[in-house]
Every structure is written in C-alpha cells, then in structure tokens.
Design an enzyme around this catalytic site. Structure first.
Site, mmCIF file in Angstrom:
data_model
loop_
_atom_site.group_PDB
_atom_site.id
_atom_site.type_symbol
_atom_site.label_atom_id
_atom_site.label_comp_id
_atom_site.label_asym_id
_atom_site.label_seq_id
_atom_site.Cartn_x
_atom_site.Cartn_y
_atom_site.Cartn_z
ATOM 1 C CG ASP A 1 1.787 1.476 1.274
ATOM 2 O OD1 ASP A 1 1.713 2.700 1.081
ATOM 3 O OD2 ASP A 1 1.761 0.631 0.346
ATOM 4 C CG ASN B 1 -3.193 7.403 -4.585
ATOM 5 O OD1 ASN B 1 -3.244 8.515 -4.086
ATOM 6 N ND2 ASN B 1 -2.167 6.986 -5.296
ATOM 7 C CG LEU C 1 -3.993 1.193 5.964
ATOM 8 C CD1 LEU C 1 -4.442 2.294 6.926
ATOM 9 C CD2 LEU C 1 -4.018 -0.162 6.704
ATOM 10 C CE LYS C 2 -0.930 -1.387 -0.447
ATOM 11 N NZ LYS C 2 -0.318 -1.210 -1.765
ATOM 12 C CE1 TYR D 1 10.400 13.898 -8.179
ATOM 13 C CE2 TYR D 1 9.183 15.184 -6.571
ATOM 14 C CZ TYR D 1 9.211 14.415 -7.714
ATOM 15 O OH TYR D 1 8.045 14.167 -8.394
ATOM 16 N N GLY E 1 6.659 11.718 -3.374
ATOM 17 C CA GLY E 1 5.713 10.847 -2.690
ATOM 18 C C GLY E 1 6.415 9.916 -1.717
ATOM 19 C CB ALA E 2 5.789 9.168 1.845
ATOM 20 C CG ASP E 3 3.740 6.115 -2.734
ATOM 21 O OD1 ASP E 3 4.233 7.261 -2.892
ATOM 22 O OD2 ASP E 3 2.867 5.652 -3.496
ATOM 23 N NE ARG E 4 7.686 8.860 -7.530
ATOM 24 C CZ ARG E 4 7.962 9.962 -8.229
ATOM 25 N NH1 ARG E 4 7.268 11.076 -8.021
ATOM 26 N NH2 ARG E 4 8.943 9.956 -9.116
#
Length: 257
Positions: A7, A10, A13-14, A96, A103-106
C-alpha cells in the site's frame, strides 16, 4: 505460495508478506517506510524475506513512486500487479462517475470493509472512514454498492493551512477538549470536530437512504486519534487495505501455485 501486499500512500509505504494469497492467510512479516526512503527496501527490510510468488498493490502516490517500488522488487522473480479501480470487483460495485478515477486505496479498503462486515453476519450498509494524510468517508449500501464518499484534509493539512494563512498560529499540537481555552487545543479540537462532523453527516445520509443502521468502520494510521471523538461507535480495523488486497488476489490469481 507467499504473497506480498503493498500500500503506497501519500506519506508512507506499508507492506505485508503472507503465506498465501487468500483471506485469513498467516502474516509472515510486515513493515512501513516513508516514501523518501523507498530506495532502501531491497537492501534493508526486504533483503532477508522469503521471495514472494505473487504480488498485488495499490498506489496513490503517483507513477514515480510506483516505479521506485518496482525497482526494489527486482531482487525477486515476481511480476508486479497493481489495482486499478473498475466497475465491479470482489463483490463491490463502483458508483463513481468514472470508476478508474477513484483512489485505489479507497477502492481496496472498501472491498476489505465489505468482506469484514459480511464475515460478522448479515450484510449491512457501511460507513468507512480512512484517516491518513487525507480523510475519506465512504458509503456502501447493504447490496455492496459504493454510493459515493467525501475527501477532506487530515489533521496535519488543516493545521498547516491555518499556520500558513493566519498570523501567530505556530503553536504546539494540543488536545481535543469540549471547550478549548488555549490556541493549541482550539486548533486540534477544531480539526478533529470538523472531521467528526463530516462523518456524522454521511452517516445520516446513508441511514436515511438505506433505512437501516450502518456498520461503522475506521482505518488508517491516524484512526486511533479520531475514534474517541466520533458521535457513533466505530470499529477500528487496522489492516483493511491488506484485507482488501487479499480478497482481490484470491479472485485474480485463483488457487494456482
């Protein structure tokens, strides 16, 4: 069949290494790196890891950050795969206007949230709050339709904006108070209650739309700061993005070795 989930947010990085690409897989190792230090991963925390056989990630930090991650992955013989939000995936339908612009993270966190709630019993509407550099508030109905969501500044952005635009507000971080009586507490309380108010408004919208009490989930690195100030009880779930990546990976890669 080791699996690497990444992940790229902004700020940080995890990553997490699992023993398989499926929900419930055992966590073998995990870590976090600030974006400015991505280039040390291959010789640092990734150097002694078992080589992953599959990899799936989401990135919101842009193509340059993604390319830097891919360069670090060259120590392994693994093909990088990245999530691009689509009209539908893993039981979630994307409402959407332009699905790929979400957003890919969302998107991945919502998939994780949907399956987290289903694992607890009957399907319910969901309010998902992700608290990081920015804050997002997502609404999902009981059928798994993403109805829409908010994006608003996180605590740090709000405070920096006030410091930049207002004279004399360069003060230490304060505490959340019911009635703040100093500037530090006033700033911290103001940003916290702004976020809490936005979440409450979306909760009310979803309750009215669905006619059922939503499940309330919170995730993100700063979620623990917000949870005590919410007007509703929120379940704090630490790794929803990784949970979502495991759900997607199972469907994309199947059970093949």
């Amino acid at each position: 069949m080791t699996f690497l989930a990444i992940d790229v947010g902004n700020t940080r990085l995890k990553w997490a290494l699992y023993d398989a690409h499926r929900p419930g897989a055992a966590l073998l190792a995990q870590g976090t790196e600030f974006l400015e230090h991505i280039d040390r991963l291959a010789e640092g925390s990734w150097a002694n890891l078992p080589a992953p056989k599959r990899m799936l990630g989401c990135v919101v930090a842009g193509d340059i950050a993604r390319r830097r991650v891919v360069e670090q992955m060259e120590l392994w013989d693994v093909t990088p795969h990245w999530v691009v939000p689509s009209a539908q995936e893993a039981g979630l339908t994307n409402g959407y206007d332009y699905p790929s612009r979400l957003g890919a993270d969302r998107w991945v966190a919502m998939i994780g949230a949907r399956h987290h709630v289903l694992a607890q019993g009957a399907s319910r509407p969901i309010v998902l709050v992700m608290v990081g550099t920015a804050v997002t508030v997502e609404c999902i109905d009981a059928a798994g339709n993403f109805l829409g969501g908010l994006i608003l500044p996180g605590h740090g952005i709000m405070l920096r904006a006030l410091e930049a635009g207002t004279a004399g507000l360069h003060v230490p971080t304060g505490e959340v108070r019911l009635f703040p009586t100093n500037t530090s507490d006033a700033l911290t309380s103001g940003s916290t209650y702004a976020i809490a108010g936005a979440v409450e408004r979306m909760y009310q919208h979803l309750l009215q739309h669905c006619g059922a009490e939503p499940a309330c989930l919170m995730t993100g690195g700063a979620g623990w700061k917000m949870a005590p100030s919410m007007t509703r009880p929120f379940e704090l779930v630490e790794n929803l993005i990784f949970d979502g990546l495991l759900q997607i990976a199972l469907r994309r890669f199947g059970d093949a070795d």
